[in-house]
Design a protein around this motif. Sequence first.
Motif, PDB file in Angstrom:
ATOM      1  N   GLN A  83      -1.544   2.010  10.088  1.00 23.85           N
ATOM      2  CA  GLN A  83      -0.289   2.107   9.325  1.00 23.85           C
ATOM      3  C   GLN A  83       0.786   2.814  10.141  1.00 23.85           C
ATOM      4  OE1 GLN A  83      -3.298   2.812   8.091  1.00 23.85           O
ATOM      5  NE2 GLN A  83      -3.461   2.404   5.911  1.00 23.85           N
ATOM      6  N   ILE A  88       1.893   1.277  -4.804  1.00 25.24           N
ATOM      7  CA  ILE A  88       0.766   0.693  -5.558  1.00 25.24           C
ATOM      8  C   ILE A  88       1.070   0.766  -7.064  1.00 25.24           C
ATOM      9  CG2 ILE A  88      -1.657   1.098  -6.214  1.00 25.24           C
ATOM     10  CD1 ILE A  88      -2.144   1.963  -3.253  1.00 25.24           C
ATOM     11  N   ARG A 134      -7.687   0.187  -6.295  1.00 30.17           N
ATOM     12  CA  ARG A 134      -7.939   1.207  -5.274  1.00 30.17           C
ATOM     13  C   ARG A 134      -8.098   2.539  -6.018  1.00 30.17           C
ATOM     14  NH1 ARG A 134      -4.261   1.184  -0.170  1.00 30.17           N
ATOM     15  NH2 ARG A 134      -6.133   2.181   0.687  1.00 30.17           N
ATOM     16  N   ALA A 149       6.160   2.364   1.696  1.00 24.79           N
ATOM     17  CA  ALA A 149       5.095   2.900   0.823  1.00 24.79           C
ATOM     18  C   ALA A 149       5.623   3.303  -0.549  1.00 24.79           C
ATOM     19  CB  ALA A 149       4.448   4.115   1.503  1.00 24.79           C
ATOM     20  N   THR A 201       8.438   9.553   1.312  1.00 21.52           N
ATOM     21  CA  THR A 201       8.079  10.934   0.956  1.00 21.52           C
ATOM     22  C   THR A 201       8.086  11.795   2.225  1.00 21.52           C
ATOM     23  OG1 THR A 201       5.711  10.373   1.074  1.00 21.52           O
ATOM     24  CG2 THR A 201       6.788  10.180  -1.071  1.00 21.52           C
ATOM     25  N   ARG A 230       0.854  -1.188   0.000  1.00 22.73           N
ATOM     26  CA  ARG A 230       0.000   0.000   0.000  1.00 22.73           C
ATOM     27  C   ARG A 230       0.887   1.234   0.000  1.00 22.73           C
ATOM     28  NH1 ARG A 230       2.577   1.610   3.634  1.00 22.73           N
ATOM     29  NH2 ARG A 230       1.136   3.335   3.782  1.00 22.73           N
ATOM     30  N   GLY A 231       0.241   2.410  -0.076  1.00 26.98           N
ATOM     31  CA  GLY A 231       1.005   3.643  -0.256  1.00 26.98           C
ATOM     32  C   GLY A 231       0.999   3.954  -1.744  1.00 26.98           C
ATOM     33  N   ALA A 232       0.659   5.204  -2.077  1.00 32.96           N
ATOM     34  CA  ALA A 232       0.407   5.547  -3.481  1.00 32.96           C
ATOM     35  C   ALA A 232       1.548   5.168  -4.447  1.00 32.96           C
ATOM     36  CB  ALA A 232       0.067   7.032  -3.579  1.00 32.96           C
ATOM     37  N   PRO A 233       2.819   5.510  -4.145  1.00 38.23           N
ATOM     38  CA  PRO A 233       3.876   5.151  -5.108  1.00 38.23           C
ATOM     39  C   PRO A 233       4.065   3.635  -5.224  1.00 38.23           C
ATOM     40  CG  PRO A 233       4.593   6.940  -3.669  1.00 38.23           C
ATOM     41  CD  PRO A 233       3.334   6.400  -3.077  1.00 38.23           C
ATOM     42  N   PHE A 266      -9.709   7.721   3.114  1.00 40.13           N
ATOM     43  CA  PHE A 266      -8.980   8.980   2.912  1.00 40.13           C
ATOM     44  C   PHE A 266      -9.890  10.167   3.202  1.00 40.13           C
ATOM     45  CE2 PHE A 266      -7.387   5.708   0.043  1.00 40.13           C
ATOM     46  CZ  PHE A 266      -6.049   5.677   0.405  1.00 40.13           C
ATOM     47  N   CYS A 288       0.051   8.254   9.169  1.00 38.49           N
ATOM     48  CA  CYS A 288       0.040   7.122   8.238  1.00 38.49           C
ATOM     49  C   CYS A 288       1.475   6.632   7.993  1.00 38.49           C
ATOM     50  CB  CYS A 288      -0.651   7.476   6.929  1.00 38.49           C
ATOM     51  SG  CYS A 288      -1.091   6.006   5.942  1.00 38.49           S
ATOM     52  N   ASN A 289       1.690   5.883   6.936  1.00 35.95           N
ATOM     53  CA  ASN A 289       3.051   5.452   6.588  1.00 35.95           C
ATOM     54  C   ASN A 289       3.392   5.914   5.192  1.00 35.95           C
ATOM     55  OD1 ASN A 289       4.763   3.187   4.993  1.00 35.95           O
ATOM     56  ND2 ASN A 289       5.616   3.640   6.999  1.00 35.95           N
ATOM     57  N   THR A 290       4.476   6.667   5.110  1.00 38.93           N
ATOM     58  CA  THR A 290       4.909   7.254   3.831  1.00 38.93           C
ATOM     59  C   THR A 290       6.378   6.943   3.604  1.00 38.93           C
ATOM     60  OG1 THR A 290       5.526   9.259   4.995  1.00 38.93           O
ATOM     61  CG2 THR A 290       3.299   9.194   4.082  1.00 38.93           C
ATOM     62  N   ASN A 305      -5.419  12.425   1.428  1.00 36.81           N
ATOM     63  CA  ASN A 305      -4.455  11.561   2.120  1.00 36.81           C
ATOM     64  C   ASN A 305      -5.215  10.748   3.163  1.00 36.81           C
ATOM     65  OD1 ASN A 305      -1.747  10.611   2.567  1.00 36.81           O
ATOM     66  ND2 ASN A 305      -1.775  11.730   4.501  1.00 36.81           N
TER      67      ASN A 305
HETATM   68  O1  MRU Z   1      -4.357   3.188   2.585  1.00 36.03           O
HETATM   69  P1  MRU Z   1      -2.881   3.375   2.383  1.00 36.03           P
HETATM   70  O2  MRU Z   1      -2.050   2.757   3.446  1.00 36.03           O
HETATM   71  O3  MRU Z   1      -2.465   2.986   0.987  1.00 36.03           O
HETATM   72  O4  MRU Z   1      -2.702   4.944   2.504  1.00 36.03           O
HETATM   73  C1  MRU Z   1      -1.416   5.481   2.396  1.00 36.03           C
HETATM   74  C2  MRU Z   1      -1.403   6.953   2.541  1.00 36.03           C
HETATM   75  O5  MRU Z   1      -2.403   7.598   2.744  1.00 36.03           O
HETATM   76  C3  MRU Z   1      -0.082   7.625   2.313  1.00 36.03           C
HETATM   77  O6  MRU Z   1       0.005   8.783   3.087  1.00 36.03           O
HETATM   78  C4  MRU Z   1       0.068   8.003   0.829  1.00 36.03           C
HETATM   79  O7  MRU Z   1      -0.278   6.935  -0.014  1.00 36.03           O
HETATM   80  C5  MRU Z   1       1.441   8.447   0.511  1.00 36.03           C
HETATM   81  S1  MRU Z   1       2.612   7.107   0.588  1.00 36.03           S
HETATM   82  C6  MRU Z   1       4.111   7.760   0.168  1.00 36.03           C
END
Ligand code: MRU
Length: 353
Positions: free
Chosen positions: A203, A51, A89, A170, A176, A46-49, A321, A164-166, A254
Amino acid sequence: MSLLAIKYKRGHLEILNQLLLPHKSVYEEIRGVEDGWQAIKAMKVRGAPAIALVGALSLAVEILPMSFSSKEEVENFVAEKLQYLTTARPTAVNIMEAAKHLTLLVKGLSSKVSDTESIKIELIKEMEGMLDKDLSDNKALGRLGAEHMLQLVGADKLKVLTHCNTGSLATSGFGTALGVIRHLSEQDHIDHVFCTETRPYNQGSRLTAYELVYENIPSTLVADSMVSLLMKTKGVHAVVVGADRVVSNGDTANKIGTYQIAIAAKHHGIPFYVAVPSTSIDMSLEHGSDIVIEERPAEELTTVAGVRIAAPGIACWNPAFDVTPAELITGGIVTEHGVFKPSELKKALAGKT
Ligand code: MRU
């Protein structure tokens, strides 16, 4: 213990199953797009990048052994698989941007290159390049965010809050918002880091706490409900969070809970930063209200590690989010190209996203 979310070499992809962290470090092989989609949906990764990276690389391992009989067949196959990957997602934009870019790339290659094997290999190379690009973007934005924060706050040792976790988990590595913190720590500018639990999925307590402990960064876990008191009493200098999607006016989606932290930061006069690679910026949307917010199953709210904690029969609402309005992002939006006020973002990044 490992902080590497994604292990890849040509033809072989593994992800660290983040559902098992912090207790077990187990890598699982992703053999193709369906495995990638399932792992993203279940939040094993998980985490946008991350994913976007796992989505693209799941396609890379799937197509490597394949041969295509025509250029149209490669184009259609790739476009269909990428489209499917974007459905796992809906909020993080990175995978959608990657899908758009890669679909166009295949079309472009098709018009220039004669054999399908070369198209396939060029595409795989592009997808592999995303890993290095993400890492170098994270390192650049980590440095730029740290320098900006030190200057704005005017202190040598900072107390920073994140949500959260960045981090490495992630992304392809470094992180980030946690990349900004990592850079501050590497340069000996961290007094203390506070990380929220990040309910309901934890997270923060499971993943960010794991990364902070791993890195020996002085840090303390707080429940999400403690943030205002923390700001009032513990001398927090700045907040830095990541994002799943920043739109052109600077509104930012976020992890749920980010919005209330930004409100509390504004009330206490604490700078609030959003740190993202430009792959998380969606200039096609004007306002945060245009962002689709994913809703997750009720079980993620009613249970902890499989044990029911909520009263049976209660209804649940579980948005994953929320959207922080641009005016609350008082520190700036940190990118690999620089740190910008939300109102400057569109102009500053013209042609760069
Ligand atoms: O639901 P998640 O754990 O995928 O959500 C992650 C976040 O909200 C992070 O802050 C975001 O994706 C940035 S990760 C560098």
